[in-house]
Design an enzyme around this catalytic site. Structure first.
Site, PDB file in Angstrom:
ATOM      1  CB  SER A  40       5.763  -4.161  -2.869  1.00 15.43           C
ATOM      2  OG  SER A  40       4.661  -4.136  -1.955  1.00 15.43           O
ATOM      3  N   GLY A  85       0.859  -1.059  -0.088  1.00 21.93           N
ATOM      4  CA  GLY A  85      -0.022  -0.249   0.117  1.00 21.93           C
ATOM      5  C   GLY A  85       1.100   1.153  -0.002  1.00 21.93           C
ATOM      6  CG  LEU A  86      -0.483   4.895  -1.787  1.00 24.15           C
ATOM      7  CD1 LEU A  86      -1.768   6.032  -1.634  1.00 24.15           C
ATOM      8  CD2 LEU A  86       0.455   5.399  -2.877  1.00 24.15           C
ATOM      9  CB  SER A 121      -1.511   2.563   3.190  1.00 21.11           C
ATOM     10  OG  SER A 121      -0.478   1.721   3.227  1.00 21.11           O
ATOM     11  N   GLY A 122      -0.568   2.446   6.591  1.00 18.26           N
ATOM     12  CA  GLY A 122      -1.073   1.554   7.888  1.00 18.26           C
ATOM     13  C   GLY A 122      -0.627   0.389   7.934  1.00 18.26           C
ATOM     14  CE  LYS A 123       3.543  -0.282   3.165  1.00 16.62           C
ATOM     15  NZ  LYS A 123       3.012   1.254   3.164  1.00 16.62           N
ATOM     16  CB  SER A 124       4.772  -0.252   9.830  1.00 13.77           C
ATOM     17  OG  SER A 124       5.552  -0.394   8.619  1.00 13.77           O
TER      18      SER A 124
END
Length: 204
Positions: free
Chosen positions: A109, A35-36, A39-42
């Site tokens: 990615s 995701g950007l 975006s909240g991935k971590s």
């Protein structure tokens, strides 16, 4: 990438079937969060890690920023370096998953071709792509590192979402709308996805 050491043989250490531990039976797999930036991935990866560990599941988190402090510290943000960043991360994730852990990779990615490469590297291990869909405006509003502001001022070249593209996943196993809930709820959705695919099963 061509292999420069042809006279080597792969030795498999993969575990077959479900591993039993704690509350859940589970098998090794790769969960790939894309995701950007911001975006909240971590945050989702951290919550997923905690919830799975609490259920007795062995996990490891491969965070894009953390990897760029060590394994991938020699890589920049050109298209070639981004692809190598994904490749190395997928190779490491595959080693963890093959040993029976759930490897959680959290990387921007941005390109579909690079994510397809990660999936190909993972095969035949289970691979679950999770698209953390968060509108650009919300990512910029969050901007915890101030990177979007710098990118808007032209201080950061090739910044995903501003001066470099992000290609939305074509067919992710799961799409999360991170602007609509917290990380804990998103992680629970990932766990349900893993259960539906038979990667995690409650002990009976």
């Amino acid at each position: 990438m061509d292999q420069k050491s042809p006279n080597v043989k792969w030795h498999s250490y993969e575990l077959g079937g479900l591993q039993q531990s704690g509350q859940w039976d589970y098998s090794g797999c790769i969960v790939w969060l894309t995701g950007l930036p911001a975006s909240g991935k971590s945050s989702i990866a951290a919550s997923l890690h905690r919830q799975l560990q609490a259920g007795g599941v062995r996990t490891t988190v491969l965070d894009g920023d953390n990897l760029r402090h060590g394994l991938n510290r020699d890589l920049g943000f050109s298209s070639e370096d981004r692809r190598e960043n994904v490749r190395r991360t997928a190779e490491v994730a595959g080693l963890f998953a093959g040993s029976g852990s759930i490897a959680i990779a959290a990387l921007v990615s941005p390109l579909e071709a690079d994510r397809a490469l990660a999936r190909a590297i993972a095969a035949p291990l289970p691979y679950v792509e999770v698209y953390v869909n968060c509108p650009l405006a919300i990512c910029e509003q969050r901007d915890p590192k101030g990177l979007y502001s710098k990118a808007r001022r032209g201080e950061i070249p090739l910044f995903t979402g501003i001066s470099a593209p992000y290609e939305k996943p074509l067919a992710p196993e799961l799409e999360l709308f991170s602007g609509e809930g917290d990380a804990e709820t998103a992680a629970e959705a990932v766990i349900r996805c893993l259960q539906q695919r038979g990667i995690i099963a409650k002990q009976v």
